[in-house]
Design an enzyme around this catalytic site. Structure first.
Site, PDB file in Angstrom:
ATOM      1  N   CYS A 139      37.883   9.032  -7.969  1.00  0.00           N
ATOM      2  CA  CYS A 139      37.998   7.885  -9.055  1.00  0.00           C
ATOM      3  C   CYS A 139      39.463   7.549  -8.892  1.00  0.00           C
ATOM      4  O   CYS A 139      40.449   8.524  -9.036  1.00  0.00           O
ATOM      5  CB  CYS A 139      37.614   8.301 -10.414  1.00  0.00           C
ATOM      6  SG  CYS A 139      35.732   8.516 -10.293  1.00  0.00           S
ATOM      7  N   HIS A 140      39.641   6.362  -9.083  1.00  0.00           N
ATOM      8  CA  HIS A 140      41.161   5.809  -9.209  1.00  0.00           C
ATOM      9  C   HIS A 140      41.471   5.867 -10.815  1.00  0.00           C
ATOM     10  O   HIS A 140      40.813   5.661 -11.572  1.00  0.00           O
ATOM     11  CB  HIS A 140      41.215   4.321  -8.906  1.00  0.00           C
ATOM     12  CG  HIS A 140      41.009   3.972  -7.559  1.00  0.00           C
ATOM     13  ND1 HIS A 140      39.516   3.841  -7.075  1.00  0.00           N
ATOM     14  CD2 HIS A 140      41.801   3.773  -6.697  1.00  0.00           C
ATOM     15  CE1 HIS A 140      39.865   3.675  -5.504  1.00  0.00           C
ATOM     16  NE2 HIS A 140      40.908   3.591  -5.364  1.00  0.00           N
TER      17      HIS A 140
ATOM     18  N   ASP B 195      27.834  21.947 -27.463  1.00  0.00           N
ATOM     19  CA  ASP B 195      28.872  23.078 -27.667  1.00  0.00           C
ATOM     20  C   ASP B 195      28.829  23.027 -29.314  1.00  0.00           C
ATOM     21  O   ASP B 195      28.809  24.388 -29.484  1.00  0.00           O
ATOM     22  CB  ASP B 195      30.186  22.625 -27.371  1.00  0.00           C
ATOM     23  CG  ASP B 195      30.967  23.733 -27.690  1.00  0.00           C
ATOM     24  OD1 ASP B 195      30.800  24.937 -27.554  1.00  0.00           O
ATOM     25  OD2 ASP B 195      32.216  23.353 -28.458  1.00  0.00           O
TER      26      ASP B 195
ATOM     27  N   MET C 120      32.041   5.008 -13.940  1.00  0.00           N
ATOM     28  CA  MET C 120      32.116   6.460 -13.853  1.00  0.00           C
ATOM     29  C   MET C 120      32.945   6.792 -15.244  1.00  0.00           C
ATOM     30  O   MET C 120      32.731   8.035 -15.881  1.00  0.00           O
ATOM     31  CB  MET C 120      33.121   6.817 -12.773  1.00  0.00           C
ATOM     32  CG  MET C 120      32.607   6.731 -11.439  1.00  0.00           C
ATOM     33  SD  MET C 120      30.657   7.322 -11.260  1.00  0.00           S
ATOM     34  CE  MET C 120      30.978   8.927 -11.897  1.00  0.00           C
ATOM     35  N   GLU C 121      33.764   6.105 -15.955  1.00  0.00           N
ATOM     36  CA  GLU C 121      34.461   6.295 -17.123  1.00  0.00           C
ATOM     37  C   GLU C 121      33.200   6.307 -17.990  1.00  0.00           C
ATOM     38  O   GLU C 121      33.473   7.116 -18.921  1.00  0.00           O
ATOM     39  CB  GLU C 121      35.613   5.360 -17.448  1.00  0.00           C
ATOM     40  CG  GLU C 121      36.881   5.727 -16.438  1.00  0.00           C
ATOM     41  CD  GLU C 121      36.709   5.226 -14.803  1.00  0.00           C
ATOM     42  OE1 GLU C 121      37.559   5.654 -14.121  1.00  0.00           O
ATOM     43  OE2 GLU C 121      35.528   4.503 -14.706  1.00  0.00           O
TER      44      GLU C 121
END
Length: 156
Positions: free
Chosen positions: A78-79, A128, A113-114
């Site tokens: 990824c950039h 969590d 993707m972000e």
């Protein structure tokens, strides 16, 4: 994939060269769910989604925002992008929480993707913070809902 489209397959990993692409406004939205056993969800709802670790809603928003900004650090191809906006909506539903991450930038490559990373890490943060109550938690339906900008748009 269109059967007439040629696909180049390589054993060598490399980042796509976006140097000649035009800068355009980019936006992407991704979502997922985290499912809870009914008794755990009811306990969380009664406590305004606060645990001994703090607010699962606020903490997961921060985790998702941080993850979206760091996507290129964890996904090797990824950039790195200068994001202009990131928003996480965390919505309790029936025995589950819906997470939606919206990411924007002005750039030469998209922010899908972000958005996917932000949504998934927000869900992992909730996991969590709640695993002490049950390990019977399930993260599902991670998907890209929408993207605009670049050579093709997706979703509505």
């Amino acid at each position: 994939m269109d059967e007439n489209q040629n696909v180049v397959i390589s054993q060598k990993s490399s980042m796509v060269d976006v140097g000649d692409k035009n800068i355009t406004k980019r936006i992407a939205k991704a979502s997922c769910y985290i499912h809870f056993p009914e008794q755990v969800f009811q306990m969380l709802r009664q406590n305004d989604f606060l645990t001994h670790k703090g607010s699962i809603i606020n903490t997961s928003i921060i985790a998702g925002l941080m993850a979206a900004k760091k996507t290129s650090d964890i996904l090797p191809l990824c950039h790195p992008l200068q994001l202009t906006g990131t928003n996480l909506d965390i919505t309790p539903e029936e025995n589950k929480i819906r997470i939606e991450c919206t990411v924007k930038c002005d750039g030469k490559t998209g922010v899908e993707m972000e958005a996917l990373t932000g949504a998934s890490v927000a869900a992992l943060c909730i996991y969590d913070m709640c695993k002490a109550f049950s390990h019977d938690l399930e993260i599902t339906d991670l998907k890209l809902n929408y993207k605009k900008g670049g050579k093709s748009d997706y979703g509505g």
